[in-house]
Design an enzyme around this catalytic site. Structure first.
Site, mmCIF file in Angstrom:
data_model
loop_
_atom_site.group_PDB
_atom_site.id
_atom_site.type_symbol
_atom_site.label_atom_id
_atom_site.label_comp_id
_atom_site.label_asym_id
_atom_site.label_seq_id
_atom_site.Cartn_x
_atom_site.Cartn_y
_atom_site.Cartn_z
ATOM 1 N N HIS A 79 0.951 -1.225 0.247
ATOM 2 C CA HIS A 79 -0.060 0.263 -0.025
ATOM 3 C C HIS A 79 0.773 1.195 -0.042
ATOM 4 O O HIS A 79 0.363 2.285 -0.446
ATOM 5 C CB HIS A 79 -1.039 -0.054 1.202
ATOM 6 C CG HIS A 79 -2.222 0.728 1.074
ATOM 7 N ND1 HIS A 79 -2.344 1.890 0.175
ATOM 8 C CD2 HIS A 79 -3.587 0.405 1.350
ATOM 9 C CE1 HIS A 79 -3.655 2.235 0.145
ATOM 10 N NE2 HIS A 79 -4.119 1.513 1.105
ATOM 11 N N TYR B 84 -14.440 5.062 8.855
ATOM 12 C CA TYR B 84 -13.644 5.794 8.054
ATOM 13 C C TYR B 84 -14.160 5.343 6.740
ATOM 14 O O TYR B 84 -14.357 4.050 6.319
ATOM 15 C CB TYR B 84 -12.263 5.289 7.880
ATOM 16 C CG TYR B 84 -11.222 5.582 7.270
ATOM 17 C CD1 TYR B 84 -10.040 6.370 7.438
ATOM 18 C CD2 TYR B 84 -11.132 4.847 5.823
ATOM 19 C CE1 TYR B 84 -9.270 6.622 6.713
ATOM 20 C CE2 TYR B 84 -10.189 5.216 5.153
ATOM 21 C CZ TYR B 84 -9.297 6.265 5.249
ATOM 22 O OH TYR B 84 -7.999 6.488 4.547
ATOM 23 N N THR C 154 -5.192 10.436 -0.421
ATOM 24 C CA THR C 154 -6.484 10.407 0.070
ATOM 25 C C THR C 154 -6.721 11.159 1.325
ATOM 26 O O THR C 154 -5.927 11.792 1.802
ATOM 27 C CB THR C 154 -6.661 8.625 0.849
ATOM 28 O OG1 THR C 154 -5.615 8.586 1.598
ATOM 29 C CG2 THR C 154 -6.361 7.835 -0.549
#
Length: 837
Positions: A496, A658, A671
């Site tokens: 990620h 979230y 993000t």
């Protein structure tokens, strides 16, 4: 015996080291490396020098095209030629020849050529011509720069995101963008990067007000008042100094928060990235084009290499929202040849230039292999050539080559343990010699491919295997792993740090759709190959010693690899492709113990994961986003409310939730967090769950909740969220030695429900004419729970009839159950529909 073993080890190191130097020389030019007792100098053949120069020229040419965009190259050359002609035709006393600017240019040139001593040897007319040429080019670049700034000003306009129907101003704004910038010619991948606006630093007051509003429905009133008092004190004391620092950083960096987010959230984290950080993506919904594992893998690898060529040459089209607004494409730079390297305190991202690597790493039955996917001239190998190499590997492991030892077969487990522990093991056992060389081949590879023995038959099985592979088969540090199962099913496993999920999803979608639309397989399920290919012996497979039916030469099926030179790794195949090279490892007893301990750790993590994947669809009594739109409710807001209802019923309370929002409208944006729980959503949840509440009150509350969610989502996409700003303020406070209790309290709140949505279509591939087009969509992918006692939910609204959900939790939590929560989501969606029918 020890001396003999060390001698063999030295021979292997020397051979593999020389192989590595030769490859580097071919790709990067002459190499000089120190070795024991001297140095090795490797000079590549002239053809590799030519290729190196060509690659450098291509990169320079792409940069030039992006710099002058949107003007085409021919127009720039024409403008330069016209300007030179005008200067040449002008009399000596003309402004072009003797004006202030001309004198300044002449002075610069005199001092420039003086450095090389060329002044006395160049005719005046020659100097006039090249001065005019570079003056014209400089003028064009200045005009292009001004144009970029004008485009940046236009891209700072964000009111279009808040309008249900475009206003006259928005229509005029969009028209200017399309006419002056987007409608000129097809841009290169990074053509818009210099025009991307900076991500703004939100005002302190605005951020604190949103933060307080987001926690108000989640904490008791007295605790909320204390938080409010502390927030106001912070805004009046420490905040202004920290805010000035962030504003200053935003002026002189690509993004005021993204680099810190990567460093402190990802690279500084010491927890295992397996399940906790990495994520997965599934293949097509109900369609596998071939059950031949090596053929499917070869076709997907080949398409990835074609995608890489488009990426390296910048021919991949940049993504444009609503046909007018480009988004940042910077994350694509690290898609291939990227690896996260563990460190004792912090990890680092290692990335190699696209033209510097021509191989992938393949894992099969515990052994790693280096497989070339590009020829020496930089062309991608054909799918059948890659399949022949994979078949060679499959035939070799366990028969012609000994099966790897237990510890060696489980090496990937090391990448799934605590980062500091993995870094210590890496420094101790992989810092030099044979292990260092093999590890370099693996970490520098374009990507890792795993030919997995499993044959999953459900989305849940595939999702679990793609995410963790039982803990010992995914090289978690690589940017991504391509996993191809024995039945032809395929998935991806991604790290990620280097980019967010939409980048992986875009590439995966492109590969899958091109695989199908190009018809890559023959009637037998193998990769198509030229009919004129020379017939050579088939490759034996483990087992009975006979040739596999899939490998037996025949009509349309011949092998490009001969087994005659099996022992020589550098022997070329009949198609000019080197044989795959098996990576070798020196396994000390201490290393074997460390690996087996890692296997135990990762196996327990996998066992603890509770992951289920399902589809809520018309065919099973459900519905899709078409129903939501029909009742004028935003689909994402509808799904988020359903998740809150399900969570409230499952846990008895609402917790911080979230949802990720992309901020790629800004340069290097990544993000922002959408805080889904609001005062409006809490009221809607309470009313929906209250049998005594009226239908009218419930519907009104649902619409109020949806409106609030859409407003916050738009703010988050415009860089006006809460979490990234407060996070950056905290990092600045730590760096400046400022104690801020408010920021510590903010970081102390944990998201118990973490959600994410992935877009379905990011490519323009047409599927209308395919009879099975409805199956050519991916159920998307998922991730592990962020909180140990919470849920992770990924969802994808595929079309008007289907929505896919990936629900994860930990079995050890005691209060969670993924299947139970999935059923609650289904029930919540049913209840919402019942209110509007």
């Amino acid at each position: 015996m020890a001396e003999a073993r060390q001698a063999v080890h030295s021979i292997r190191v020397s051979s593999l080291h020389l192989d590595s130097l030769t490859t580097r020389a071919k790709l990067r030019g002459p190499q000089i490396h120190g070795v024991e007792g001297g140095a090795v100098i490797v000079i590549p053949a002239p053809k590799y020098f030519v290729r190196l120069v060509q690659n450098k020229f291509k990169h320079g040419w792409n940069h030039f095209q992006s710099a002058i965009w949107p003007a085409p190259v021919w127009a720039v050359l024409l403008a330069i030629s016209v300007f030179v002609a005008v200067v040449m035709q002008s009399p000596p006393e003309h402004f072009f020849r003797c004006g202030p600017i001309a004198n300044a240019l002449w002075w610069v040139d005199e001092h420039f050529v003086a450095v090389f001593g060329l002044g006395p040897y160049l005719p005046k007319i020659v100097r006039v011509i090249y001065i005019a040429m570079w003056a014209a080019l400089l003028s064009i670049l200045i005009v292009a720069l001004i144009q970029r700034y004008f485009m940046r000003i236009l891209l700072n306009y964000k009111k279009w995101m808040y309008e249900s129907k475009p206003s006259m101003m928005t229509m005029a704004w969009g028209g200017m963008l399309r006419f002056f910038f987007l409608g000129q010619r097809e841009p290169l991948l990074y053509a818009f990067q210099s025009a991307m606006p900076r991500q703004p630093v939100p005002p302190i007051k605005q951020t604190i007000e949103k933060y307080l509003r987001s926690i108000e429905p989640l904490i008791p009133a007295d605790q909320f008042e204390l938080q409010k008092k502390e927030a106001l004190r912070f805004a009046a004391s420490e905040a202004p100094r920290l805010q000035r620092y962030l504003v200053l950083k935003s002026w002189f960096s690509g993004n005021y928060v993204s680099d810190w987010w990567e460093k402190y959230v990802y690279l500084r984290s010491r927890t295992p990235i397996l399940i906790n950080s990495n994520y997965y993506g599934l293949g097509f919904n109900n369609y596998i084009p071939t059950s031949n594992q090596t053929a499917r893998a070869a076709a997907l690898i080949h398409q990835y290499m074609l995608f890489k060529l488009d990426l390296d040459s910048e021919k991949l089209q940049p993504t444009v929202v609503k046909g007018a607004v480009p988004i940042c494409m910077r994350q694509y730079e690290r898609l291939f040849s990227t690896c996260r390297i563990p460190g004792r305190d912090t990890d680092v991202i290692k990335h190699l230039d696209g033209a510097d690597v021509i191989h992938i790493a393949v894992l099969y039955k515990g052994s790693f292999w280096r497989v070339n996917t590009f020829s020496d001239n930089g062309n991608a190998l054909e799918a059948y050539q890659i399949q022949d190499q994979l078949d060679f590997i499959r035939a070799s492991v366990g028969r012609a080559l000994p099966a790897p030892l237990s510890a060696e077969a489980n090496l990937p487990a090391l990448t799934g343990i605590d980062r500091s522990h993995w870094a210590q093991i890496r420094e101790t056992y992989f810092a030099e010699g044979l292990n260092r060389i093999s590890l370099d081949v693996l970490e520098n590879a374009i990507m890792v491919v795993h030919l997995d023995d499993a044959a999953p038959t459900t989305w849940t099985q595939t999702g679990n295997l793609a995410l963790h592979g039982n803990g010992n088969t995914r090289w978690c540090d690589k940017s991504f792993n391509l996993v191809v199962f024995s039945n032809g099913e395929a998935a991806v496993h991604a790290e990620h740090t280097w980019a967010d999920a939409p980048v992986i999803a875009h590439a995966w979608e492109w590969v899958l759709l091109h695989e199908v639309t190009l018809g890559m397989y023959d009637a037998g399920g193998d990769c198509k190959r030229p009919a004129s290919l020379t017939l050579v012996p088939a490759v034996p497979v483990p087992g009975d010693g006979k040739a596999s039916p899939n490998l037996t030469p025949g009509p349309g099926r011949t092998s490009s690899i001969s087994t005659a030179s099996f022992e020589e790794k550098n022997t070329l195949t009949s198609a000019g492709v080197p044989l795959p090279s098996r990576l070798e490892w020196l396994m000390w007893p201490e290393l074997e113990k460390a690996v087996l301990e890692a296997v135990g750790t990762t196996a327990q993590m996998c066992k603890d994961l509770d992951l289920v994947v399902g589809c809520y669809q018309d065919a099973e009594g459900g519905y899709g986003k078409g129903f939501m739109k029909k009742h004028r409710c935003g689909p994402d807001a509808w799904i988020q409310l359903a998740l809150q209802i399900a969570y409230f019923r499952d846990q008895g309370a609402l917790h911080l939730t979230y949802e990720s929002a992309a901020v790629r409208l800004f340069n290097e944006g990544r993000t922002e967090t959408i805080r889904s729980v609001s005062l409006e959503s809490r009221r809607a949840v309470e009313l929906v769950c209250d049998p005594a509440a009226s239908k009218e009150d419930k519907i009104k509350a649902i619409k109020d909740s949806a409106q609030q969610h859409q407003s916050y989502s738009r703010d988050a996409g415009c860089g006006k969220g809460v979490d990234r700003h407060l996070f950056a303020l905290y990092v600045a406070a730590q760096g400046l030695g400022v104690e801020a209790q408010f920021l510590k309290d903010f970081l102390g709140l944990q998201y118990k429900l973490s959600t994410s949505q992935i877009p379905q279509r990011q490519t323009s591939v047409k599927l209308d004419k395919l009879p099975y087009a409805t199956d050519l969509l991916s159920p998307s992918g998922g991730f592990g729970p962020v909180a140990d006692d919470g849920y992770g939910v990924s969802y994808m609204m595929a079309d008007d009839a289907r929505t896919f959900f990936h629900v994860s939790s930990k079995r050890s939590a005691g209060n969670t159950d993924s299947e139970r929560f999935r059923k609650e989501i289904w029930k919540a969606l049913d209840d919402l529909r019942a209110l509007f029918e």
